[in-house]
Every structure is written in structure tokens, then in C-alpha cells.
Write an enzyme that holds these catalytic residues in place. Sequence first.
Site, PDB file in Angstrom:
ATOM      1  N   ASP A 162      -3.088 -33.893 -32.984  1.00  0.00           N
ATOM      2  CA  ASP A 162      -1.671 -34.123 -33.254  1.00  0.00           C
ATOM      3  C   ASP A 162      -1.418 -35.587 -33.564  1.00  0.00           C
ATOM      4  OD1 ASP A 162      -2.294 -34.588 -30.436  1.00  0.00           O
ATOM      5  OD2 ASP A 162      -0.154 -34.935 -30.157  1.00  0.00           O
TER       6      ASP A 162
ATOM      7  N   GLU B 126      -1.516 -34.715 -27.241  1.00  0.00           N
ATOM      8  CA  GLU B 126      -1.787 -36.005 -26.591  1.00  0.00           C
ATOM      9  C   GLU B 126      -0.653 -36.994 -26.808  1.00  0.00           C
ATOM     10  OE1 GLU B 126      -3.320 -40.121 -26.063  1.00  0.00           O
ATOM     11  OE2 GLU B 126      -2.485 -39.198 -27.869  1.00  0.00           O
TER      12      GLU B 126
END
Length: 366
Positions: A77, A133
Site C-alpha cells: 500500500d 502499513e
Amino acid sequence: MSGSSAQSAALVQDLEELVTCESFSSDLEAVARSAQVVAGMGARHLGARPELLVIDGVTHLRWTFGTPRVLLLGHHDTVWPIGTLRTHPWSVADGVARGPGVFDMKAGLVQMFHALAGLGSLDGVTLLVTGDEETGSATSSKLIEDTARGLTATFVTEASADGGALKTARKGTSLYTVDVHGKAAHAGLEPEKGANAGVELAHQILAIAGLGSGGTTVTPTVLSGGTTFNTVPARATVGVDVRVETLAEQARVDAEMRALRPVVPGTRLEVQGGPNRPPLEARMSAGLYTLAQKLAAELGLAPLASAAVGGASDGNFTAGVGCPTLDGLGAVGGGAHADHEHVVLAEMPGRTALLRGLVEATLGRG
């Protein structure tokens, strides 16, 4: 084309594939699409499809080969909203690659796959690529801890520190919200009948800011309160960002945050939140960093430097469960989360070779 030129071209081709698949953390459909691209790339290089682990809508990927001993850890991400490619397109010029997420941390994923593709055997290796994250790893933290617990080492392919330095220590993070509950009253007619949450918040902000010590930072951040100019505020709130170097400091700050008491009569405090990530203490990376220095010299790479940084990563979780962890093994470049995000392409083959050497040595095959 020489072998080294072909490797460099393959690294760039894979990097373009990941960067041009946008994966904004808050867009779960985009993260799911990105997971499929990462899965396909991993399958090409590793000869196996991953587990796709969807937790509360967030897609993570894990490959496991034999009995796990070594974990390679990253995330797919990014912080960049969908559509950023229109303003920050993928590009390569003068040996530098640019695009959303190129440095943090899609180049690290590419290096991970290429490093493992060069191993004779993947037995003992686990790869975990998470999808949240950048937003605090709320759905993946337990997965990370469970995967790392009891292993020999974790290698995190997050981007390097300045100049390619490895990240041998990261501060742990705690996040809090302090809500002040007061009592509204007319600010002109009878302010004395109210309990001013804004004034109480001012007292608390000063107390909270004073909790920092040495390497520990305690920072009041987002503030809000009140409704209208002529009303004593009945509610006020502050967000608090905490960064610590040791677990002991994290526990101290947590205890002191929960011990806050109101000053203004008639007000009440509500403290929510707590530790988000434990620190990656230098002792957890020392042995692996020494090994990396040795391998870099043997590979003819420039001497490695180390850095202790305030930002946290998923490596904090692996260190927190007692797994030796070395971070910052990904791209060399700069501009994480910024318009000038970039990767120095000439550094990618050497970083890939270093990661491969670390895995081989840790598994006893070097």
C-alpha cells in the site's frame, strides 16, 4: 545485452508494473487489485502463488516455503490517492525512477522477489507483504507478529535512510486522544455557570508536552473544541503522537498519560489509545547489521552506514516479539510521501545481491 544489463532492465520493468498499479491504503479495492499484481509477480519469480489473506477488507499476501526460519517483510500500500499517476507519472530519466510509491516501498518489493529468485532453494523462507502499513497496520499487526515469532531473522525491505543507510533502530509509537468534557454556558451572560473544556485542554496540552524526555517525544497534534464564539466550550480534544526508543519509555509515557487529572473544576478527562508499535531497539539489529557490513564488503559494495530513525515500520512488530530484525534494506533514493519521491536505479542490483546474501547466510548456505 550483458547479464548485469538484463538484470537491471528486469528490475526496472517489474518496478514499472508495481508503480503503475496504484494502491492507496484507504481504497480497499485498489489494494486488492495491487495484491493481485504483486501475487503474479511473486509467482513468476518464486514459482508459487501466495496465500491471499483478507482481514477486515484489507488484502495481505504470504508465501511460505518449508519450515520458516527467515522472514522477508514489506507492504504494497502507499499514501498516494488514486489518480496521482496523472500528476506524478511513472518516469525514468538520468538513472532515476519516479512515481507514487516508487521509493516507499515498491522498489523494495521488486528487490525482494529478485533476491529470492536467485537462491538455489527457498526452503525456510517466508515472505509477508501487507496492505495497510501506511495507516498503522491495524489489520496486519497480529499477522506480522504471529509470522515472525520464533524465527531466526526478519529482513525488512522498506526504503533505506539517507545515502542508503540501513535502519538499525526505529522509535516505537503510541497514539492517544484526550477528550475534555466540560459544561456549556453563555459566554456573555453567565460564563461562571460553565466548565470551560478549552481552558482545561490548555492545561492538559502543557502537561502532555512536558512528558517528553531525552529521545522520547510527546507531541500534541490535532486540536478541536467549542461550537460558537459566545458559548463556553463543553468539549475539546487533542491528539497526541508519542515516539520512544525503548519499551520502558513507552510504558512510562502510557502510565503518565493515563494518570492525567483535570485542573478546571467541573471538567472530566477521557484518555483513549495507547502503544501502536513497539520500538525496534538497536540490540535487535546489531548482529544482522554486522553481517550485512561483512557481506557488503565481499560483494564490493560501498561501506554500509546505519541510522536510527523516528519513523516506525512493520519491523517494529517483528522486533517486539523477539525476532532479530534489520530494516531499510530496500531502495536507495529519497522523498518518501513527498512530490520528489525517487529511486536511484543503479543501486538496485547491489541491494538485491545484499539481501540475497543475508538470506543465504542466515539459512547457513552462504
